[in-house]
Design a protein around this motif. Structure first.
Motif, mmCIF file in Angstrom:
data_model
loop_
_atom_site.group_PDB
_atom_site.id
_atom_site.type_symbol
_atom_site.label_atom_id
_atom_site.label_comp_id
_atom_site.label_asym_id
_atom_site.label_seq_id
_atom_site.Cartn_x
_atom_site.Cartn_y
_atom_site.Cartn_z
ATOM 1 N N THR A 1 0.866 -1.288 -0.013
ATOM 2 C CA THR A 1 -0.092 0.117 0.010
ATOM 3 C C THR A 1 0.694 1.276 0.125
ATOM 4 O O THR A 1 1.784 1.328 0.614
ATOM 5 N N SER A 2 0.383 2.236 -0.824
ATOM 6 C CA SER A 2 0.944 3.393 -0.768
ATOM 7 C C SER A 2 0.210 4.530 -1.192
ATOM 8 O O SER A 2 -1.005 4.283 -1.540
ATOM 9 N N GLY A 3 0.424 5.778 -1.063
ATOM 10 C CA GLY A 3 -0.180 6.886 -1.277
ATOM 11 C C GLY A 3 0.255 8.151 -1.057
ATOM 12 O O GLY A 3 1.409 8.324 -0.504
ATOM 13 N N SER A 4 -0.488 9.318 -1.055
ATOM 14 C CA SER A 4 -0.237 10.601 -0.873
ATOM 15 C C SER A 4 -1.204 11.327 -0.654
ATOM 16 O O SER A 4 -2.324 11.333 -1.179
ATOM 17 N N LEU A 5 -1.028 12.612 0.213
ATOM 18 C CA LEU A 5 -1.979 13.678 0.413
ATOM 19 C C LEU A 5 -1.516 14.788 0.137
ATOM 20 O O LEU A 5 -0.382 15.241 0.268
ATOM 21 N N ARG A 6 -2.218 15.942 -0.379
ATOM 22 C CA ARG A 6 -1.763 17.012 -1.124
ATOM 23 C C ARG A 6 -2.448 18.131 -0.909
ATOM 24 O O ARG A 6 -4.006 17.877 -1.189
ATOM 25 N N GLY A 7 -2.238 19.309 -0.274
ATOM 26 C CA GLY A 7 -3.130 20.301 -0.117
ATOM 27 C C GLY A 7 -2.530 21.736 -0.395
ATOM 28 O O GLY A 7 -1.320 21.866 -0.076
ATOM 29 N N THR A 8 -3.386 22.728 -0.886
ATOM 30 C CA THR A 8 -2.802 23.923 -1.077
ATOM 31 C C THR A 8 -3.600 25.184 -0.823
ATOM 32 O O THR A 8 -4.849 24.893 -0.928
ATOM 33 N N LEU A 9 -3.269 26.010 -0.033
ATOM 34 C CA LEU A 9 -3.901 27.181 0.534
ATOM 35 C C LEU A 9 -3.207 28.557 -0.369
ATOM 36 O O LEU A 9 -2.332 28.789 -0.194
ATOM 37 N N GLY A 10 -4.298 29.078 -0.983
ATOM 38 C CA GLY A 10 -3.524 30.475 -1.768
ATOM 39 C C GLY A 10 -4.406 31.647 -1.626
ATOM 40 O O GLY A 10 -5.182 31.407 -0.881
ATOM 41 N N THR A 11 -3.713 32.637 -2.014
ATOM 42 C CA THR A 11 -4.348 33.793 -2.009
ATOM 43 C C THR A 11 -5.713 33.955 -2.750
ATOM 44 O O THR A 11 -5.773 33.418 -3.651
ATOM 45 N N ARG A 12 -6.627 35.025 -2.251
ATOM 46 C CA ARG A 12 -8.109 35.168 -2.920
ATOM 47 C C ARG A 12 -8.716 33.785 -3.100
ATOM 48 O O ARG A 12 -9.240 33.552 -4.112
ATOM 49 N N ASN A 13 -8.668 33.020 -2.085
ATOM 50 C CA ASN A 13 -9.453 31.775 -1.949
ATOM 51 C C ASN A 13 -9.144 30.883 -3.186
ATOM 52 O O ASN A 13 -10.007 30.078 -3.605
ATOM 53 N N ASN A 14 -7.866 30.743 -3.485
ATOM 54 C CA ASN A 14 -7.439 29.640 -4.695
ATOM 55 C C ASN A 14 -6.745 28.427 -3.946
ATOM 56 O O ASN A 14 -5.667 28.648 -3.479
ATOM 57 N N ASN A 15 -7.512 27.658 -3.655
ATOM 58 C CA ASN A 15 -7.079 26.317 -2.801
ATOM 59 C C ASN A 15 -7.454 25.115 -3.593
ATOM 60 O O ASN A 15 -8.291 25.277 -4.541
#
Length: 772
Positions: free
Chosen positions: A218-232
């Protein structure tokens, strides 16, 4: 060297017999002292040449697999070839709880007729989606709408795992922006595609290869981005594999808001006097994207497997704009003025199902694959326009309702037969069906009835069907020094056009041949020269054929042209490549020539209204020099770059067009190790001016920067990035004709700054290098 011979073989994955490309094969004496070494090609095939008679040790290594030793490999005096057959490599992580592969992939690998760009950690850390990956790839750039261009030109065929990206959605830019970057293993760029690929794509073919589950566990990944002006945005990837089953699941969500400005200034020479028209527009575009993917593979035996993949995407697009329009006389008198406010919402849903079967025959050297794919897409939208003016005849309210339905099915089969260890014959056939139904209804508000009334003159119901049947054959011969690939594709295509609202229907039929030829000559194990040729045929798309008259901008009206003819393109290049672990480069001279080129043509009437539609204008010619470059400088700095100097010409005697211009373009990716385990990145690109049908487009400069740090034994990465650092992504055009001149500008007015956290877990490995 008459008493010498060759040692050949093929490296595959022990769990599913898939080729292990680019493995390192070392030839050593029995005491392990290395005499020679080569790298297997993308199909896992290798050739050790000019081996003296004797007994040797062969060692095979690649990241993610156990090193394989073959002792007592004999080269008899009387033999010319020793065939080691199929060599299976076992995963190096099957007995480990967790593993993190820390080496970085070599970015660029050159094959006979393509460049393969491996997606390593550096590119992945600076890219959230496939669109952001593509603009860092040699020869590739993006236009103002996010559509890929190759060598500065559009009309690019984008594939995902060898299948049309249109199966994932009708708008390629939206598909690429929705597709998570961490799903991608490599990107293949073909500027002179072989006959194995369909003849579409006047500028070339881009094939985006996703990761496959090759490691048990088993393998995997999680990714999240918080950006300016609600660009997420956020995404997740999970892979699970047993000896027989493999399951992959991924999903992503993205929210993005862009603000833009647009200007247009036009002089109209028609009529009794010159008039001056100007438009100033500001607006916003908000996207919300959902993407989900599930794939299941089952191995019946070591030689046969089946796979099912389901993809779903949802897109919500919200546009708001306001623009001011003015027309002045030559003396400066205001002739007309109005302000136009618009808002619209569009929903897109697309589901795609793909079934693949793979079978190996005859000592595992012959491969048969068959694939069936079906896609269904729905797009619904509504826009309202409120036009205000002190001129009563210019006051109006309008509404546009859009309903689009798409169906596409593809069935293709391919057979690969390695006739000898160094020669391969490929044959295949494909049937493709596309249907779409577009309903565009315009309504005008009636003051007396206080309701919107249907406007039949600018509304349109359009049906389109295309049936394509193709077959190809391709032969590849590789010796110790030479490589040859020659192919021919036959295409039979029928397009049915039904202007339902006008009760007009007709069909067109095309039958054509697409030849390709490529030859390479190795100068040593890392260096080669090559000569490539390919013919392409660009059929007009349904959007270009649709005669719907778009009056959402009443002074700049657009429509399609149902009378378009295909565009035929000849592409050739001569190239050199030298790639080693520390870097390399791949210069090339290229020429592209097309007759009957499909492009947008703008005309104007005496009232100053412009009409833009697709047309076949004449010939386009582009030729020049291009190279990519990569270099590791010490242990701290790595550079990846590409650039080109070229001439572009657009000539049409009928349309009175003769535009010729020299230009240059390039991009640079730099990665630098800093103290405190930080790694900085910088990306700059300049897409130079080029000739277009009725004028020129000035160059565009873009700069991005980033900073990242790994944590938790490199299983997690925290990065900060800024895109369009100098707010310089400005797209302009300058048109000059006998009846008008026009200057226009379009710019996104907000730069993007974001913080991304990426976490990888489980068995993080892949053939060829790092997967995370």
């Amino acid at each position: 060297m008459a008493d010498r011979g060759d040692i050949i073989g093929k490296v595959v994955d022990a769990t599913n017999d898939s080729p292990v490309g680019f493995a390192t094969i070392a030839l050593a004496r029995p005491d392990s002292s290395v005499l020679n070494g080569v790298t297997a090609d993308e199909n896992g095939v290798f050739l050790l040449k000019n081996v003296q008679p004797g007994t040797y040790l062969v060692r095979i290594t690649i990241l993610g697999y156990d090193t394989r030793y073959l002792p007592n490999v004999s080269m008899p005096t009387e033999a010319t070839t020793t065939d080691l057959g199929v060599i299976r490599l076992a995963s190096s992580v099957q007995n480990l709880n967790e593993v993190v592969v820390r080496a970085e992939k070599t970015m660029v690998v050159s094959d006979i007729d393509k460049k393969i760009v491996n997606i390593g950690k550096d590119l992945l850390a600076t890219s959230n989606n496939v669109s952001e990956l593509l603009e860092k790839v040699p020869s590739v750039s993006l236009d103002e709408n996010g559509n890929p261009m190759v060598r500065g030109k559009g009309s690019v065929v984008v594939l995902i795992d060898g299948k049309p990206s249109t199966l994932y959605g009708n708008d390629v830019a939206t598909v690429l922006q929705s597709f998570p970057a961490e799903l991608i293993e490599r990107i293949e760029v073909m500027t002179t595609p072989s006959a194995k690929y369909e003849g579409e794509g006047a500028s070339g073919v881009i094939d985006i290869i996703t990761k496959k589950t090759k490691i048990v566990g088993t393998s995997g990944s999680l990714r999240g981005t918080l950006g300016t002006r609600n660009n997420n945005n956020g995404s997740a990837y999970l892979s699970y594999k047993t000896n027989k089953w493999a399951v992959r699941a991924s999903g992503s969500v993205r929210n993005q808001i862009w603000y833009y400005r647009r200007t247009l200034d036009r002089q109209n020479f028609l009529g009794d006097t010159t008039t001056y028209y100007s438009q100033r527009e500001t607006g916003s575009n908000g996207d919300m994207d959902l993407f989900g993917r599930v794939g299941i593979n089952y191995d019946f035996t070591e030689k046969s497997s089946i796979g099912l993949t389901v993809n779903y995407s949802h897109n919500k697009d919200v546009d708001k704009s306001e623009n001011t329009n003015q027309t002045l006389s030559d003396e400066g008198t205001l002739l007309e003025q109005f302000d136009r406010f618009s808002k619209g919402t569009t929903f897109n849903d697309n589901i795609n199902v793909n079934l693949d079967y793979r079978k190996l025959f005859a000592k595992e050297r012959q491969v048969f694959t068959i694939s069936a794919n079906y896609s269904n897409g729905v797009s619904d939208g509504e826009s309202e326009f409120d036009q205000r003016s002190d001129f009563p005849n210019l006051v109006r309210r309008q509404r546009n309702l859009r309903d689009n339905n798409r169906h596409e099915a593809v069935l293709d089969a391919d057979y690969t037969w390695p006739i000898t260890p160094t020669s391969t014959l490929e044959v295949g056939a494909k049937t493709r069906m596309r249907r779409s139904h577009d309903d565009n209804a315009f309504y005008t508000f009636d003051q007396e009835q206080e309701s919107f009334l249907f406007n039949e003159s600018v509304s349109n119901v359009f049906g389109f069907e295309e049936y394509t049947h193709t077959g190809y054959t391709s032969f590849t011969q590789k010796s110790d020094l030479w490589g040859i690939r020659a192919g021919l594709r036959l295409t039979d295509a029928t397009q049915k056009i039904d202007q339902i609202s006008r009760d007009q229907a007709f069909s067109t039929h095309f039958f054509y041949l697409v030849p390709s030829f490529a030859v390479t000559r190795k100068l040593d194990e890392e260096t080669q020269v090559k000569v490539n040729y390919s013919r392409r045929v660009q059929r007009p798309s349904s959007d270009a054929l649709n005669p719907f008259t778009d009056i959402s901008d009443p002074r700049n009206i657009r429509s399609g042209n149902p009378n378009l003819k295909p565009e035929y393109v000849h592409k050739a290049e001569v190239g050199y490549s030298h790639y080693v672990e520390q870097g390399g480069w791949g210069p090339a001279l290229f020429v592209d020539y097309s007759n009957n080129a499909i492009t947008r043509i703008r005309t104007i009437d005496a009232a100053g209204i412009s009409y833009q539609r697709y047309d076949n204008v004449g010939r386009e010619l582009s030729y020049g020099f291009e190279t990519d470059f990569s270099k590791k400088i010490g242990e701290k700095l790595k550079l990846n770059a590409s650039g080109r100097v070229f001439r572009s010409e657009v000539v049409s005697l009928v349309a009175h067009i003769d535009n010729r211009i020299w230009s240059y373009s390039g991009n640079l990716n730099a990665f630098l190790d800093l103290p405190l385990s930080l790694r900085a990145s910088a990306y700059v690109t300049y897409d130079g001016p080029r000739a277009i049908a009725q004028g020129t487009r000035p160059g565009v400069f873009v700069a991005n920067m980033g900073l990242r740090r790994d944590f938790f034994d490199r299983k997690a990465t925290l990065s900060v990035s800024v895109q369009d650092l100098f707010l310089s992504r400005i797209y302009k055009s300058k048109l000059n004709t006998e009846t008008y001149t026009q200057n226009s500008l379009w710019q996104r007015t907000n730069r993007f700054a974001g913080v991304t956290f990426h976490y990888r877990f489980g068995r993080i490995a892949a053939t060829g290098g790092e997967e995370g």
